[in-house]
Design an enzyme around this catalytic site. Structure first.
Site, PDB file in Angstrom:
ATOM      1  N   LYS A 174      80.922  58.510  40.319  1.00  0.00           N
ATOM      2  CA  LYS A 174      79.651  57.857  39.972  1.00  0.00           C
ATOM      3  C   LYS A 174      78.467  58.351  40.804  1.00  0.00           C
ATOM      4  CE  LYS A 174      81.616  53.718  37.943  1.00  0.00           C
ATOM      5  NZ  LYS A 174      81.915  52.286  38.096  1.00  0.00           N
TER       6      LYS A 174
ATOM      7  N   ASP B 272      77.121  48.475  35.358  1.00  0.00           N
ATOM      8  CA  ASP B 272      78.190  47.697  36.006  1.00  0.00           C
ATOM      9  C   ASP B 272      77.689  46.339  36.500  1.00  0.00           C
ATOM     10  OD1 ASP B 272      80.291  49.452  35.668  1.00  0.00           O
ATOM     11  OD2 ASP B 272      80.059  50.417  37.614  1.00  0.00           O
TER      12      ASP B 272
END
Ligand code: NDP
Length: 276
Positions: free
Chosen positions: A62, A98
């Protein structure tokens, strides 16, 4: 560029539920799309070879994904990590869904009021970085960040830019930190088969314990929380579905309903865990 092609890039991704979730969303929205899981140790090479219109990114890439983007949305910039890529004319645009996914699950599906909760965040990797800004925006109280590698907890606390509210601490400090109203496990410790012993004093009758993992990987932490007397135990399945819905909305401009696929995956996960 293949406009109908999407993917999840990570390592490992073989057991990811994301292809199944996005297939359900596409059916619901009547959109013809393909969504594959791409297992890649070399993120840059995998992205260069990918000709699709958008992608999700999972561990351990990420942070690398944020560096590969030519533009970043606000959430990704604050988090320093990207879980959603959207192809644009000048390169990739990076976003992070997220945090919103977690907060939607906790405040919506789980009906938890997060405001003023004294919060402990375990971990400082891609998942922790993604959820920390959203938890602060949701109105939690003080946020304590504890990570095995303390420099990464310091770096996350610095990046959040709220020194009066965010406090990095060492693993050894845990026994002196008292009770928390919200404990979020954003480590992959149980995936690796080891989990550092957490003091029972961290949890009590007001505590909500949340593991970003789900299935077998969440069992250890949530069992600890139950034994420590926590009131609410939540795994990461709801977050997984909600962050996927936010990514889908970024790609297609329509946010799918998440209840049916969540119920289907919950039944599947419950059956798998009880069969073990
Ligand atoms: P990263 O690899 O980026 O970070 C892993 C984190 O776990 C780091 O903080 C690392 O500490 C810590 N860690 C790993 N092993 C141990 C150990 N043995 N003891 C203590 N700490 C350990 O992974 P992510 O942050 O992306 O993911 C973390 C978890 O969250 C995964 O299980 C992932 O599946 C889940 N997740 C779920 C999501 C959902 O939608 N439900 C979304 C995002 C993540 P260190 O810095 O010291 O290495």
């Amino acid at each position: 560029m293949t406009a109908s092609r999407y993917a999840l890039i990570g390592h490992p991704v073989a057991h990811s539920l994301s292809p199944r979730i996005h297939a359900a969303f596409a059916r619901q929205a009547g959109i013809d799309m393909r969504y594959d899981a791409i297992d890649a140790e070399d993120f840059d090479a995998a992205l260069a070879a990918f000709d699709g219109a958008g992608a999700n990114v999972t561990l351990p890439h990420k942070q690398r994904a944020a560096a590969a983007c030519s533009t970043l949305g606000d959430r990704a910039r604050r988090a320093g990590v990207v879980n959603t890529l959207v192809r644009g004319d000048g390169g990739w645009h990076g976003d992070n869904t997220d945090g919103l996914g977690l907060v939607r699950d906790l405040t919506g599906r789980q009906r938890l009021d997060l405001r003023k909760r004294r919060t402990l965040l375990l971990g400082a990797g891609g998942g922790a970085r993604g959820v920390a800004p959203a938890l602060l925006d949701a109105g939690i109280g003080d946020l304590f960040v504890v990570n095995r590698t303390p420099e990464r907890a310091d770096a996350l606390a610095d990046a959040l830019g709220e020194p009066m509210r965010v406090h990095p601490r060492y693993l050894d400090d845990l026994k002196g930190l008292g009770e928390f109203d919200l404990i979020v496990n954003a480590t992959s410790a149980t995936r690796n088969g080891s989990f550092p012993g957490l003091p029972m004093s961290l949890a009590g009758p007001r505590t909500a314990a949340v593991d970003l993992s789900y299935g077998e990987a969440a069992v250890g932490f949530l069992a600890w929380a139950r034994a420590a007397g926590a009131r609410d135990m939540v795994d990461g399945l709801g977050m997984l579905v909600e962050q996927a819905a936010e990514s889908f909305a970024l790609w297609h401009g329509v946010r799918p309903d998440t209840d049916a696929i969540h119920a289907e995956l919950r039944a599947r996960e419950d059956a798998l865990v009880s069969a073990d």
